[in-house]
Design an enzyme around this catalytic site. Structure first.
Site, mmCIF file in Angstrom:
data_model
loop_
_atom_site.group_PDB
_atom_site.id
_atom_site.type_symbol
_atom_site.label_atom_id
_atom_site.label_comp_id
_atom_site.label_asym_id
_atom_site.label_seq_id
_atom_site.Cartn_x
_atom_site.Cartn_y
_atom_site.Cartn_z
ATOM 1 C CD GLU A 276 -11.318 -12.910 -11.010
ATOM 2 O OE1 GLU A 276 -11.052 -11.922 -10.174
ATOM 3 O OE2 GLU A 276 -12.397 -12.915 -11.538
ATOM 4 C CG ASN A 277 -11.188 -21.605 -13.485
ATOM 5 O OD1 ASN A 277 -10.602 -22.802 -13.180
ATOM 6 N ND2 ASN A 277 -12.447 -21.537 -13.591
#
Length: 585
Positions: free
Chosen positions: A414-415
């Protein structure tokens, strides 16, 4: 993902920022950071995007699906922004083939999604019932991805615990969850493991524990301060280890897959890098965050600093034992080494300084750490109140993981960055800047020797954002939630990310600057399409309201005025962009 933050703590951070930024002798620029690096990623680097079941699928009560804790939580008034729910969300349950077309258009190598436990086991208990319609849905999704040469990365638990297990046993407060979760995972390995080679047991267990069982901001909404988060985390870590061992002993030789966990963590930077107390406080912040879960998995036990601080504060309270549970020697051996790769979710950074919290004011996870969080008021913050764009913190966190845990195989799971505005701007320059900066810092970390194998942009679509409802948007694609068909529109960041993927990095300055210009040109067209759709929806709403005199004034405001204002915003943006582009040419 996304991470939700504490309102009270956010206010506390803000106060500290105002106090410190007003001090003449405080130099925010004391930390010098490297310039942009032009180069490419290693061959075989995997590019992807992500989603989760509750945030995108909708169909909350269709085809035999059981209730999840989020179904129940969001149906209670006052739990989410504007009482929003994920009941329909992006309607991904019905539109997964359309979404895979978007994934294909982006030329992604992998797609990360989660399996809803109550969709395939309505009560959470395998011996009760297996819902074959739910099983077939995920099988079709996996087959469609593979048909287009997209690798599925599957998360087993992205927060949607079956409600029956919460009501009957107290959810993750109860040790029985370990075996129930293992049964669920085993069914998934049995049905999908011939095609799925990357499994993630838990997504961001920090949020599950802290926001679900400490602050109560997330489902199931319990406020068991000072104990609930630690107990939930303890059972989650043991559940993760059991699932890893189940795969290792029963499935690995046949299926040749990998099992990991996705841990989220902010980076903590000392306010004063010459002050030993600040240095220790910053490391403590990170250890209480990602180290809480990573240290047991890689080394067999909790970080020593957690054991010391929580143990001391428990003793000061007059407790006979620490509020932090302990692992037996057998459990330590069983848990250690139970990760074939480490998933890392990362969004932002904090400056950290020492702050003593008196034990007599009550103990919580936050006060146990004895730290204060600060932010630089110059950091960009386009969306979520907790999410500031600080790319250099990403490289530091990745190097910390390399040093602390023996340089494991890492997938960024996740980013990304949100926006929070009534009129979503498809020309999302801030998201382009965020991705450019963070992906570049990841590239630098790989040059440092960090073993990063893949990157997952968060997220593919705008979606339900937990307690923030639909007020925040993380998507590369805009979703029109007011339209029952939930159409998707590409934001400018789609084109920018697509070019990063095609070049496998950043070839040179001139080309990268050209990407941004081309992305901006494309999004002006998307803005016009969205404006036209908004106009059609507004006209339809007006006609409906004319024929329905009982419709409330509030409904008129939300369904007619807001879309009209948004249409104007979008049209103005599109015209302004066209003007700028013509002026440039």
């Amino acid at each position: 993902m996304m991470l939700s933050h504490r309102v009270g703590q956010a206010c506390h951070v803000l106060v500290l920022v105002l106090c410190l930024s007003a001090a003449e002798d405080f130099d925010w620029s004391a930390n010098n950071h490297d310039s942009f690096y032009y180069g490419t990623f290693p061959n075989g680097f995997s590019w992807g995007a992500g989603s989760s079941a509750y945030q995108t699928e909708g169909a909350w009560d269709k085809d035999g699906k059981g209730l999840s804790i989020w179904d129940v939580f969001t149906h209670k008034k006052g739990k989410t922004f504007l009482n929003d729910t994920g009941d329909s969300s992006c309607e991904g349950y019905y539109k997964f083939k359309d979404d895979i077309s978007l994934i294909k258009e982006l030329n992604l190598n992998h797609y990360r999604f989660s399996i809803s436990w109550p969709r395939i086991m309505p009560t959470g208990i395998r011996s009760d019932h297996v819902n074959e319609k739910g099983v077939k849905y995920y099988s079709a999704l996996i087959d469609e991805l593979l048909k287009h040469n997209i690798t599925p990365i599957v998360t087993l638990y992205h927060w949607d615990l079956p409600q029956v297990l919460q009501e009957k046993y107290g959810g993750w407060q109860n040790i029985s969850m370990i075996n129930y979760f293992n049964d669920f995972a085993n069914l998934c390995f049995e049905r999908y493991g011939d095609r799925v080679k990357y499994w993630i047991t838990f997504n961001n267990p920090w949020s599950v524990a802290v926001e679900g069982y400490e602050t109560g901001e997330h489902a199931p909404g319990l406020k068991l301060r000072g104990t609930g988060a630690y107990r939930a985390a303890h059972h989650i870590i043991k559940a993760h280890a059991k699932v890893w061992h189940t795969y290792d002993t029963q499935w690995r030789n046949k299926q040749r897959g990998m099992v990991g966990i996705s841990l989220s963590g902010d980076w903590g930077e000392p306010v004063d890098i010459t002050n030993q107390k600040d240095i220790e406080a910053a490391e403590r912040y990170v250890q209480f965050y990602i180290g809480w879960f990573a240290t047991p998995i890689f080394h067999g036990d909790y970080p020593q600093v957690m054991k010391d601080f929580i143990g001391r504060k428990s003793a000061q309270q007059g407790l006979g034992t620490s509020r932090l549970p302990t692992f037996s020697s057998q459990e330590k051996s069983y848990i250690k080494g139970t990760s074939d790769f480490l998933g890392v979710g990362h969004f932002t950074t904090r400056y950290i300084t020492q702050k003593n919290f008196p034990f007599n004011r009550g103990s919580t996870y936050f006060s146990d750490r004895d730290v204060a969080e600060l932010v630089d008021p110059r950091w960009p913050d386009p969306g979520s109140e907790w999410l500031y764009s600080v790319p250099w913190g990403f490289r530091r966190l990745l190097n910390f993981i390399k040093t602390q845990y023996g340089n494991p195989v890492i997938f960024i799971t996740e980013n990304g960055v949100s926006e929070k505005m009534m009129c979503t701007e498809l020309c999302d320059d801030w998201r382009i800047q965020y991705y450019k900066g963070y992906i570049n810092e990841m590239l630098k970390a790989i040059r440092d020797g960090v073993n990063v194998k893949g990157y997952t942009a968060w997220s593919l679509l705008d979606k339900f954002e937990w307690d923030e409802g639909y007020s925040e948007r993380f998507g590369l694609y805009y979703v029109d939630f007011k339209n029952k068909n939930k159409p998707r529109y590409p934001k400018a960041s789609v084109q920018f990310y697509k070019r990063i993927i095609k070049s496998n990095g950043f070839p040179n300055q001139r080309e990268v600057e050209n990407w941004k210009m081309k992305a901006t040109e494309t999004c002006s067209t998307s803005n016009q399409l969205l404006a036209a759709e908004e106009q059609r929806n507004t006209a339809a709403n007006i006609l409906r309201l004319i024929h329905d005199p009982l419709t409330s004034h509030m409904e008129m405001v939300t369904e007619v005025v807001v879309p009209t204002v948004c249409t104007l915003c979008i049209l103005i943006s599109a015209v302004f962009l066209m003007f700028l582009l013509r002026k440039r040419n």
